[in-house]
Design a protein around this motif. Structure first.
Motif, PDB file in Angstrom:
ATOM      1  N   ASP C  19       0.785  -1.209   0.000  1.00 25.60           N
ATOM      2  CA  ASP C  19       0.000   0.000   0.000  1.00 25.60           C
ATOM      3  C   ASP C  19       0.823   1.267   0.000  1.00 25.60           C
ATOM      4  O   ASP C  19       0.402   2.286  -0.520  1.00 25.60           O
ATOM      5  N   GLN C  41      -5.698   4.806   2.201  1.00 17.12           N
ATOM      6  CA  GLN C  41      -5.587   3.354   2.311  1.00 17.12           C
ATOM      7  C   GLN C  41      -6.230   2.845   3.602  1.00 17.12           C
ATOM      8  O   GLN C  41      -5.698   1.981   4.288  1.00 17.12           O
ATOM      9  N   ILE C  43      -8.288   0.889   6.067  1.00 14.58           N
ATOM     10  CA  ILE C  43      -8.815  -0.469   6.139  1.00 14.58           C
ATOM     11  C   ILE C  43      -9.677  -0.559   7.377  1.00 14.58           C
ATOM     12  O   ILE C  43      -9.292  -0.091   8.447  1.00 14.58           O
ATOM     13  N   ALA C  53     -11.246  -1.966   2.225  1.00 13.84           N
ATOM     14  CA  ALA C  53      -9.966  -2.577   1.892  1.00 13.84           C
ATOM     15  C   ALA C  53      -9.024  -1.554   1.281  1.00 13.84           C
ATOM     16  O   ALA C  53      -8.491  -1.741   0.199  1.00 13.84           O
ATOM     17  N   GLY C  54      -8.852  -0.462   1.955  1.00 15.22           N
ATOM     18  CA  GLY C  54      -7.933   0.534   1.435  1.00 15.22           C
ATOM     19  C   GLY C  54      -8.656   1.659   0.725  1.00 15.22           C
ATOM     20  O   GLY C  54      -8.671   1.727  -0.498  1.00 15.22           O
TER      21      GLY C  54
END
Lengths: 44, 268, 384, 224
Positions: C19, C41, C43, C53-54
């Motif tokens: 990431d 990013q 999460i 998820a980011g």
């Protein structure tokens, strides 16, 4: 005298320890096999 | 004890204690724990030897006194383990480090195990000495309450919650429970304060060999518990790591969901 | 503490290896605006499922951002994350100047945001009024602030003494909207605000959103009522697979009005304006004197902190629009509506019964909500 | 925060109609299960009654308390209201106290009726009403404080109904003990017997859980 109680007590402890220990060790193997080697560290 | 024959195996000879080795073994052993395990086996064997063979039977209780060599060390380990849980919980709440949470959980599990030993050996010991398996004795009662309480703690650790929430709840419980141990102990003792009599310390006059055997049992159980604790902790650690690997996969899968939607294309 | 494990590693650090979370100042956002939401990013896990998820998202003050995406895309979680309810398990995030990875800052953040979720946040056994009173007190608001809100949401009538359990879904929604309005958050997070409401209610929601923005608020809404939502949104963001897939700054498919809806930047100020009335009338009552009886008194307006850490702060404070400008903006909404039908309302009930006669209205508008209800509904037929 | 319990009280009026009969039912069932003589006999000094009546009473109270606690947190879990409470930024200690106070009020109401029922059914004379009142109050507070803390642990979980008793009952063992002993002393014993020391134990327990609960409720209420 009273050996049956002694045997019972020692037996229980022995079985208990055996089960738990083998469970822990087997669990450790099972889990670490799932990991890539580089992550099988317990402490950094 | 024959049980620990399933001892740690094959850690790389070269690695330092508790430190990651170049080749990571597919199990929870390391050189340090292997040494610890060997020590535990030796001590346990000695305890067996002294406890069952060499030490003399007691005057009134005869051979039943041999249960003491398991009973007393188990009590010690139980209390120490629960103390570890409380300390680990407190440190977790304070520092927020998962490490301490896992330590607390591992210690509680071991504490419950040894607590069950305490209860079983205690009641087996009680039958020949008191004539009954169970008596509403202060220690017996409070130990039972303790046992159930930490079963509850383990149940909380197994809850389906986000890991951090679960850890935090378990930590609170771990601390509160230990305080409760003290209250329960004293209240029950007070309750049964009148006939305290028949617990171990009352019929002392232990001879030297018996005392030594008790000491030996204590040592062996402590070493054994330490060994178990380390391994149990590592198992938890591995479980966590496995979960995280799974998480990476889940993340990838989640991100891949995108293409199935068709929304992106339409918006252009 | 969520950020790191015992060894100083980020908890999901190894997971988000690729990431490359940037370290420096993130995004400047729109020029001249304070950055309200900034996610990098991000999460967020539900149990073990990475609902987010980011996510990369930057929202500036005064924006109305529409979140679109299929069911289960992560919209609701994104809103909960911004509300400080869902955990930030990886990446970085800052909302209203509060770092999402700090539990203490999140607690502060939660008090400044308003979330309209699927759950109504109401106690079934209490009446509407009791619920509102409780939540007002729980939010440390003046109880006197409840009454005007009840009035504006047309809950001041019979409904106020009805237990929430006996309300229809739409009415419940209205009650929980009322709670939200009472709180007057700086950041409005609306999860399907149009769902379950009748036309009248949707109009109200739209007015509310515009109004909130006009007074310095920021709105994030997830809606499947796409046409309606796109009309008011200044920007559309597509969420899928737990990520933000695409953002369209021009307002995706939005009407010209939608794009025009961008108001001049508003100087940070406590949001004290009264919301529009149920029935979607022009808001003709002037906002009360800021500070006097403001429900936000006692909560320091932490606007200055917003975006400062991540470098999104506007350089110069834009001039504050005049009262007339704001009123005019609010009035625009009314102009877009069909003219109210003056026919007397009999409060005919439809399924949800939300068309019941509302509070007495100011004579300037003439008709009560009941008639507006009729007029609104008949308008297409008449024009067609 | 007192506001909150008022509200909860208001809602729970519905529930009291269920918990109260439940408690009475248990009391009657105890009477049936133990011996038919117990019900019939008036104030004859049957040792069995003396031994059992306070214990039965407090067991009943414990079970009722469990239900009341479950109810108190089911209220919050119902419609995501815990989320809303967290959004409101309430002081966790205040929430804890409010919850506990609400349950206490309910429980005292239940106990009053139950106590009257026990008086009728078991026919127990009261020797020292002051001690009895203090015991009831302290024990109730202890039960609710500890109970609230533990019920919060399991709040919003599917397994709540089974988990809470598992957690709470062992913890409340000292309270049961103290309350039973103290009320037995209050009912039957001469003023020489140290009944007040048991009340003291209850007070210590309550105080302890007051402190712990206020400290610990924050981390508990805080999800994620």
């Amino acid at each position: 005298m009273y050996w049956q109680y002694v045997a019972g007590g020692y037996g229980f402890v022995a079985v208990g320890l055996a089960l738990y220990t083998s469970w822990v060790l087997r669990q450790g193997r099972r889990l670490s096999r799932k990991l890539p080697p580089e992550r099988r560290r317990f402490l950094d | 004890m024959s049980t620990t024959a399933a001892e740690p195996t094959g850690a790389e000879p070269g690695d330092k204690p508790l430190v990651a080795s170049a080749v990571n073994p597919p199990h929870t052993g390391s050189v340090a724990t292997r040494r610890l395990g060997v020590a535990a086996i030796v001590l346990l064997a000695l305890t067996l030897l002294f406890g069952l063979v060499l030490s003399p039977p007691e005057v009134s209780q005869r051979d039943a006194v041999r249960l003491m060599y398991l009973h007393l060390p188990s009590i010690a380990v139980t209390y120490l383990a629960f103390l570890t849980t409380a300390v680990g919980s407190a440190l977790y709440l304070r520092k927020g480090s998962v490490y301490w949470d896992l330590v607390a959980g591992a210690a509680a599990e071991i504490g419950v195990l040894f607590c069950s030993f305490v209860l079983v050996t205690g009641s087996l010991w009680g039958k020949p000495t008191w004539g009954v398996y169970w008596q509403w004795d202060a220690r017996l009662t409070s130990t039972t309450v303790l046992f159930v309480m930490y079963l509850g703690y383990l149940a909380v650790r197994r809850l389906e919650l986000p890991p951090e929430v679960r850890s935090r709840r378990a930590a609170v419980l771990g601390i509160v429970s230990f305080g409760n141990v003290i209250i329960v102990h004293y209240s029950v003792k007070w309750w049964r304060g009148l006939h305290q009599g028949q617990t171990f310390g009352a019929d002392t006059k232990m001879d030297g060999l018996m005392l030594f055997t008790v000491f030996l049992g204590l040592m062996s159980f402590l070493v054994l518990a330490a060994w178990l604790l380390i391994h149990r902790f590592r198992v938890s650690w591995l479980a966590r790591e496995v979960e995280q690997v799974g998480l990476a996969q889940a993340l990838a899968e989640r991100r891949a969901e995108t293409d199935a939607t068709g929304l992106v294309g339409r918006s252009r | 503490m969520e950020g790191q494990d015992g060894y100083g590693r980020p908890i999901v650090g190894p997971v988000s290896d690729g990431d490359k979370t940037p370290a420096g100042p993130l995004d400047v956002g729109q020029p001249g605006r304070t950055v309200v939401i900034q996610l990098r990013q991000a999460i967020s896990l539900i149990e073990r499922f990475p609902a987010l998820a980011g996510v990369d998202l930057t929202v500036s003050e005064g924006e109305i951002v529409l979140l679109r995406g299929p069911n289960g895309a992560g919209k609701s979680t994104l809103l909960r994350l911004c509300a400080g309810l869902a955990p930030l398990n990886g990446g970085r995030g800052e909302v209203l100047g509060h770092d999402l990875s700090s539990r203490r800052e999140r607690r502060e953040l939660r008090r400044q945001t308003g979330l309209l979720a699927h759950a109504t946040f109401l106690y079934d056994e209490l009446t509407v009024e009791e619920n509102l009173m409780f939540w007002a007190r729980a939010n440390r608001l003046d109880e006197a602030s409840v009454e005007p809100v009840l009035d504006r949401l047309a809950l001041a009538n019979r409904l106020r003494h009805v237990r929430v359990a006996n309300l229809s879904a739409g009415q419940r929604r209205r009650a929980s909207l009322a709670v939200l309005v009472c709180r007057r958050p700086r950041l409005w997070l609306l999860d399907e605000p149009h769902a379950g409401l009748d036309v009248n209610g949707r109009d109200f929601v739209d007015g509310l959103i515009k109004h909130a923005v006009a007074f310095g608020g920021t709105v994030l809404l997830a809606s499947h009522d796409f046409d309606r939502a796109a009309e008011i949104a200044t920007r559309t963001v597509i969420v899928a697979g737990g990520q933000v897939q695409e953002t369209d700054p021009a307002g995706l498919g939005g009407s010209p009005e939608g794009r025009m809806a961008r108001r001049p930047p508003v100087a940070p100020a406590p949001y004290v304006a009264p919301p529009p009335r149920w029935g979607h009338e022009p808001d003709d009552s002037p906002p009360p004197d800021p500070g006097a009886g403001s429900p936000l008194v006692g909560r320091p307006p932490r606007v200055e902190a917003a975006g400062s850490r991540l470098g999104g702060r506007a350089t110069a404070d834009p001039p504050r629009p005049s009262r007339a400008a704001i009123d005019g903006a609010a009035g625009n909404e009314a102009v877009a509506d069909p003219a109210p039908e003056p026919a007397p309302a009999d409060g005919e009930g439809d399924g949800s019964g939300t068309g019941r006669s509302g509070p007495p209205q100011p004579p300037a508008v003439g008709a009560g909500p009941g008639s507006r209800w009729r007029g609104r509904r008949r308008a297409p037929a008449e024009s067609g | 925060m007192t506001v909150k319990d008022l509200r909860i009280e208001l809602t729970s009026r519905v529930v009291m109609a269920q918990i109260l009969p439940f408690g009475l039912l248990i009391l009657i069932l105890f009477g049936l299960a133990i011996s038919p003589d117990l019900v019939v006999v008036g104030d004859a000094r049957r040792p069995v009654i003396e031994e059992i009546a306070p214990g039965l009473f407090w067991l009943t109270v414990l079970l009722s308390a469990l239900m009341a606690l479950g109810r108190a947190f089911a209220l919050e879990a119902d419609d995501g209201n815990l989320d809303a409470l967290r959004m409101a930024g309430l002081d966790p200690a205040g929430v804890f106290l409010g919850k506990a106070l609400a349950v206490t009020v309910q429980l005292v109401a239940v106990e009053t009726v139950l106590g009257f029922g026990a008086f009728v059914v078991f026919g127990a004379p009261v020797a020292r009403p002051g001690l009895l009142a203090a015991t009831v109050l302290l024990a109730t507070v202890g039960i609710t404080l500890a109970g609230t803390l533990y019920a919060a642990l399991a709040a919003g979980l599917r397994v709540r109904d089974t988990l809470v008793p598992l957690l709470v009952l062992p913890v409340l063992a000292p309270v049961l003990l103290g309350a039973t002993q103290a009320s037995r002393d209050a009912l039957f014993a001469d003023p020489g017997v140290p009944g007040w020391s048991w009340a003291g134990l209850l007070a210590v327990f309550s105080l302890l859980y007051l402190g712990v609960g206020m400290l610990a409720f924050g981390p508990l209420l805080e999800e994620s």
